[in-house]
Design a protein around this motif. Structure first.
Motif, PDB file in Angstrom:
ATOM      1  N   GLY A 234      -2.003   7.097  -7.798  1.00  0.00           N
ATOM      2  CA  GLY A 234      -2.609   6.264  -6.761  1.00  0.00           C
ATOM      3  C   GLY A 234      -1.644   5.827  -5.680  1.00  0.00           C
ATOM      4  O   GLY A 234      -2.063   5.407  -4.597  1.00  0.00           O
ATOM      5  N   LEU A 235      -0.345   5.937  -5.952  1.00  0.00           N
ATOM      6  CA  LEU A 235       0.648   5.535  -4.960  1.00  0.00           C
ATOM      7  C   LEU A 235       0.892   6.598  -3.898  1.00  0.00           C
ATOM      8  O   LEU A 235       1.414   6.294  -2.827  1.00  0.00           O
ATOM      9  CB  LEU A 235       1.987   5.239  -5.663  1.00  0.00           C
ATOM     10  CG  LEU A 235       1.997   4.093  -6.673  1.00  0.00           C
ATOM     11  CD1 LEU A 235       3.274   4.139  -7.483  1.00  0.00           C
ATOM     12  CD2 LEU A 235       1.873   2.764  -5.945  1.00  0.00           C
ATOM     13  N   LEU A 236       0.540   7.836  -4.187  1.00  0.00           N
ATOM     14  CA  LEU A 236       0.942   8.944  -3.326  1.00  0.00           C
ATOM     15  C   LEU A 236       0.425   8.833  -1.904  1.00  0.00           C
ATOM     16  O   LEU A 236       1.131   9.110  -0.947  1.00  0.00           O
ATOM     17  CB  LEU A 236       0.464  10.270  -3.933  1.00  0.00           C
ATOM     18  CG  LEU A 236       1.381  10.928  -4.942  1.00  0.00           C
ATOM     19  CD1 LEU A 236       0.695  12.119  -5.572  1.00  0.00           C
ATOM     20  CD2 LEU A 236       2.685  11.343  -4.284  1.00  0.00           C
ATOM     21  N   TRP A 237      -0.846   8.497  -1.758  1.00  0.00           N
ATOM     22  CA  TRP A 237      -1.481   8.597  -0.445  1.00  0.00           C
ATOM     23  C   TRP A 237      -1.595   7.266   0.272  1.00  0.00           C
ATOM     24  O   TRP A 237      -2.138   7.202   1.367  1.00  0.00           O
ATOM     25  CB  TRP A 237      -2.871   9.225  -0.592  1.00  0.00           C
ATOM     26  CG  TRP A 237      -2.885  10.392  -1.519  1.00  0.00           C
ATOM     27  CD1 TRP A 237      -3.648  10.552  -2.629  1.00  0.00           C
ATOM     28  CD2 TRP A 237      -2.079  11.583  -1.429  1.00  0.00           C
ATOM     29  NE1 TRP A 237      -3.386  11.749  -3.240  1.00  0.00           N
ATOM     30  CE2 TRP A 237      -2.425  12.409  -2.526  1.00  0.00           C
ATOM     31  CE3 TRP A 237      -1.113  12.021  -0.533  1.00  0.00           C
ATOM     32  CZ2 TRP A 237      -1.831  13.638  -2.743  1.00  0.00           C
ATOM     33  CZ3 TRP A 237      -0.522  13.254  -0.763  1.00  0.00           C
ATOM     34  CH2 TRP A 237      -0.875  14.043  -1.843  1.00  0.00           C
ATOM     35  N   GLU A 238      -1.101   6.185  -0.340  1.00  0.00           N
ATOM     36  CA  GLU A 238      -1.154   4.890   0.330  1.00  0.00           C
ATOM     37  C   GLU A 238      -0.133   4.863   1.455  1.00  0.00           C
ATOM     38  O   GLU A 238       1.027   5.199   1.270  1.00  0.00           O
ATOM     39  CB  GLU A 238      -0.873   3.755  -0.657  1.00  0.00           C
ATOM     40  CG  GLU A 238      -1.987   3.584  -1.678  1.00  0.00           C
ATOM     41  CD  GLU A 238      -1.839   2.316  -2.490  1.00  0.00           C
ATOM     42  OE1 GLU A 238      -0.931   1.524  -2.160  1.00  0.00           O
ATOM     43  OE2 GLU A 238      -2.615   2.119  -3.424  1.00  0.00           O
ATOM     44  N   GLN A 239      -0.578   4.451   2.615  1.00  0.00           N
ATOM     45  CA  GLN A 239       0.287   4.437   3.784  1.00  0.00           C
ATOM     46  C   GLN A 239       0.026   3.166   4.585  1.00  0.00           C
ATOM     47  O   GLN A 239      -0.626   3.186   5.617  1.00  0.00           O
ATOM     48  CB  GLN A 239       0.045   5.664   4.663  1.00  0.00           C
ATOM     49  CG  GLN A 239       1.053   5.867   5.776  1.00  0.00           C
ATOM     50  CD  GLN A 239       2.444   6.140   5.228  1.00  0.00           C
ATOM     51  OE1 GLN A 239       2.618   6.515   4.084  1.00  0.00           O
ATOM     52  NE2 GLN A 239       3.453   5.950   6.058  1.00  0.00           N
ATOM     53  N   PRO A 240       0.519   2.006   4.109  1.00  0.00           N
ATOM     54  CA  PRO A 240       0.300   0.758   4.848  1.00  0.00           C
ATOM     55  C   PRO A 240       0.909   0.829   6.240  1.00  0.00           C
ATOM     56  O   PRO A 240       1.906   1.519   6.467  1.00  0.00           O
ATOM     57  CB  PRO A 240       1.023  -0.292   3.994  1.00  0.00           C
ATOM     58  CG  PRO A 240       1.183   0.346   2.653  1.00  0.00           C
ATOM     59  CD  PRO A 240       1.315   1.810   2.907  1.00  0.00           C
ATOM     60  N   ARG A 241       0.304   0.111   7.174  1.00  0.00           N
ATOM     61  CA  ARG A 241       0.817   0.084   8.540  1.00  0.00           C
ATOM     62  C   ARG A 241       2.057  -0.792   8.623  1.00  0.00           C
ATOM     63  O   ARG A 241       2.103  -1.898   8.107  1.00  0.00           O
ATOM     64  CB  ARG A 241      -0.252  -0.462   9.496  1.00  0.00           C
ATOM     65  CG  ARG A 241      -1.449   0.474   9.651  1.00  0.00           C
ATOM     66  CD  ARG A 241      -2.417  -0.079  10.664  1.00  0.00           C
ATOM     67  NE  ARG A 241      -3.546   0.826  10.840  1.00  0.00           N
ATOM     68  CZ  ARG A 241      -4.562   0.584  11.655  1.00  0.00           C
ATOM     69  NH1 ARG A 241      -4.602  -0.540  12.357  1.00  0.00           N
ATOM     70  NH2 ARG A 241      -5.545   1.452  11.777  1.00  0.00           N
ATOM     71  N   ALA A 242       3.047  -0.273   9.301  1.00  0.00           N
ATOM     72  CA  ALA A 242       4.276  -1.036   9.476  1.00  0.00           C
ATOM     73  C   ALA A 242       4.198  -1.867  10.745  1.00  0.00           C
ATOM     74  O   ALA A 242       3.503  -1.529  11.690  1.00  0.00           O
ATOM     75  CB  ALA A 242       5.467  -0.084   9.554  1.00  0.00           C
ATOM     76  N   SER A 243       4.918  -2.977  10.749  1.00  0.00           N
ATOM     77  CA  SER A 243       5.020  -3.818  11.947  1.00  0.00           C
ATOM     78  C   SER A 243       6.493  -3.974  12.289  1.00  0.00           C
ATOM     79  O   SER A 243       7.366  -3.825  11.441  1.00  0.00           O
ATOM     80  CB  SER A 243       4.404  -5.200  11.695  1.00  0.00           C
ATOM     81  OG  SER A 243       5.160  -5.901  10.722  1.00  0.00           O
ATOM     82  N   SER A 244       6.776  -4.286  13.552  1.00  0.00           N
ATOM     83  CA  SER A 244       8.179  -4.443  13.959  1.00  0.00           C
ATOM     84  C   SER A 244       8.829  -5.595  13.210  1.00  0.00           C
ATOM     85  O   SER A 244       9.992  -5.521  12.809  1.00  0.00           O
ATOM     86  CB  SER A 244       8.252  -4.682  15.469  1.00  0.00           C
ATOM     87  OG  SER A 244       7.474  -5.824  15.832  1.00  0.00           O
ATOM     88  N   ALA A 245       8.072  -6.677  12.985  1.00  0.00           N
ATOM     89  CA  ALA A 245       8.625  -7.810  12.244  1.00  0.00           C
ATOM     90  C   ALA A 245       8.912  -7.415  10.805  1.00  0.00           C
ATOM     91  O   ALA A 245       9.918  -7.800  10.207  1.00  0.00           O
ATOM     92  CB  ALA A 245       7.649  -8.987  12.281  1.00  0.00           C
ATOM     93  N   GLY A 246       8.010  -6.640  10.230  1.00  0.00           N
ATOM     94  CA  GLY A 246       8.204  -6.208   8.854  1.00  0.00           C
ATOM     95  C   GLY A 246       9.409  -5.305   8.715  1.00  0.00           C
ATOM     96  O   GLY A 246      10.188  -5.419   7.764  1.00  0.00           O
TER      97      GLY A 246
END
Length: 339
Positions: A234-246
């Motif tokens: 289940g971890l393979l395809w997860e792609q959270p959006r990154a932010s500049s602050a993050g």
């Protein structure tokens, strides 16, 4: 329906593990065709279907993969991690009588519409080579990390608990009974199918695209085999959006070390032990990494597993000189002809 796999004492001693890039390609194409897989693969399937729509042998792939699977597409690996090309060569050179028999057994009357065995194996091998290059190879680094991490866990289970301990935690549908394995399918009724290992032992293979099913070859030509769902898929395809602050929050040696370690799925305690810091500190850093879209976390039973995302891999490769590993619910098991 269930499958019973009978193992002698000598065959139990020959239980081994392997990973099959060819099987992942076949099962991945099947998932993209809508004939298998699970919603966990949806992000990959969306992209794969667009690519697969232009495949010249799409009709042939549908004919072979939308039902029960012919075993000639799944040669049992002779080593832990065979090359894709070597597995494909076994498909190209499969005996004509064997290919014909498997197609008839798996497809029934529909097998009459297939090309002659020699042409069939050549055409399907060429199609799978293209599918592997376009659909699987770009993700193979992360897939391989997940599969090999699973092999490591199973090897530890075998050392700690013997064969009984290994099978006790392999999958809920796999039951060990003193020399016999019982693999349950989705259909819980009907007579059991008996498989004899024939003195060749048993090969256990974790799979990404077979998840969440258990897949067994009903008529093995050599070693019996079981393909089971790998932990951490289940971890393979997860792609959270990154932010500049993050992204700014992930700077620091400990977080960089976490990213480097997370080329394979690891738990918080395992990371703490590897980095020599407390589990609490690891959890805090992981929270920042998740917020930046660099790490994905998924619970697997009682354990939370963490794996860096594709963005995390690219950042690690660029910042630390580490080679990138990526290019550019129900738990019911299904029992198919092929492993």
């Amino acid at each position: 329906m269930a499958v019973e796999i009978r193992l002698s004492a000598a065959e139990v001693a020959r239980v081994r593990f392997a990973v099959s890039p060819l099987a992942e390609t076949v099962l991945g194409v099947r998932a993209a065709l809508g004939a298998g897989g699970h919603d966990v693969h949806r992000p990959w399937v969306r992209e794969a279907r667009e690519v697969l729509a232009g495949e010249s042998e799409l009709g042939l792939l549908r004919a072979l993969l939308e039902g029960c699977l012919p075993s000639f597409l799944f040669p049992v690996p002779g080593e832990r991690l065979p090359a894709f090309e070597a597995e494909l060569a076994a498909v190209r050179t499969a005996e004509a009588a064997y290919v014909a028999a498997e197609c008839t057994a798996a497809l029934g009357p529909r097998a009459r519409g297939l090309p002659a065995p020699a042409a069939l194996t050549e055409r399907v091998a060429d199609a799978l080579a293209r599918c592997h290059e376009r659909l699987v190879a770009p993700h193979w680094g992360r897939m391989r990390a997940v599969l090999e991490a699973d092999l490591g866990r199973r090897a530890v289970a075998l050392v700690d608990g013997g064969v009984e301990g290994l099978f006790a935690q392999l999958h809920g549908d796999v039951v060990w009974r003193e020399g016999e394995l019982l693999v349950h399918g989705r259909r819980r009724t009907g007579a059991a199918w008996t498989v004899e290992a024939g003195g060749h032992g048993l090969v256990l293979m974790p799979t990404v695209f077979g998840w969440p099913d258990v897949i067994v070859d009903h008529a093995p030509r050599a070693a019996a085999s079981i393909r089971y769902p790998a932990a951490g898929v289940g971890l393979l395809w997860e792609q959270p959006r990154a932010s500049s602050a993050g992204l700014a929050a992930v700077l620091g040696r400990t977080r960089a070390a976490l990213l480097a370690a997370l080329g394979e799925p690891l738990s918080t305690p395992a990371l703490a032990d590897r980095l020599g810091v407390t589990p609490g500190a690891v959890s805090q850093h992981l929270g920042a990494l998740r917020g930046a879209g660099l790490v994905a976390t998924r619970r697997c039973g009682r354990t939370a597993l963490h794996l860096r995302t594709r963005t995390g891999t690219l950042l690690t490769a660029g910042a630390d000189g580490v080679d990138g590993v990526d290019g550019g619910a129900d738990g019911a098991g299904a029992v198919d002809r092929a492993t």
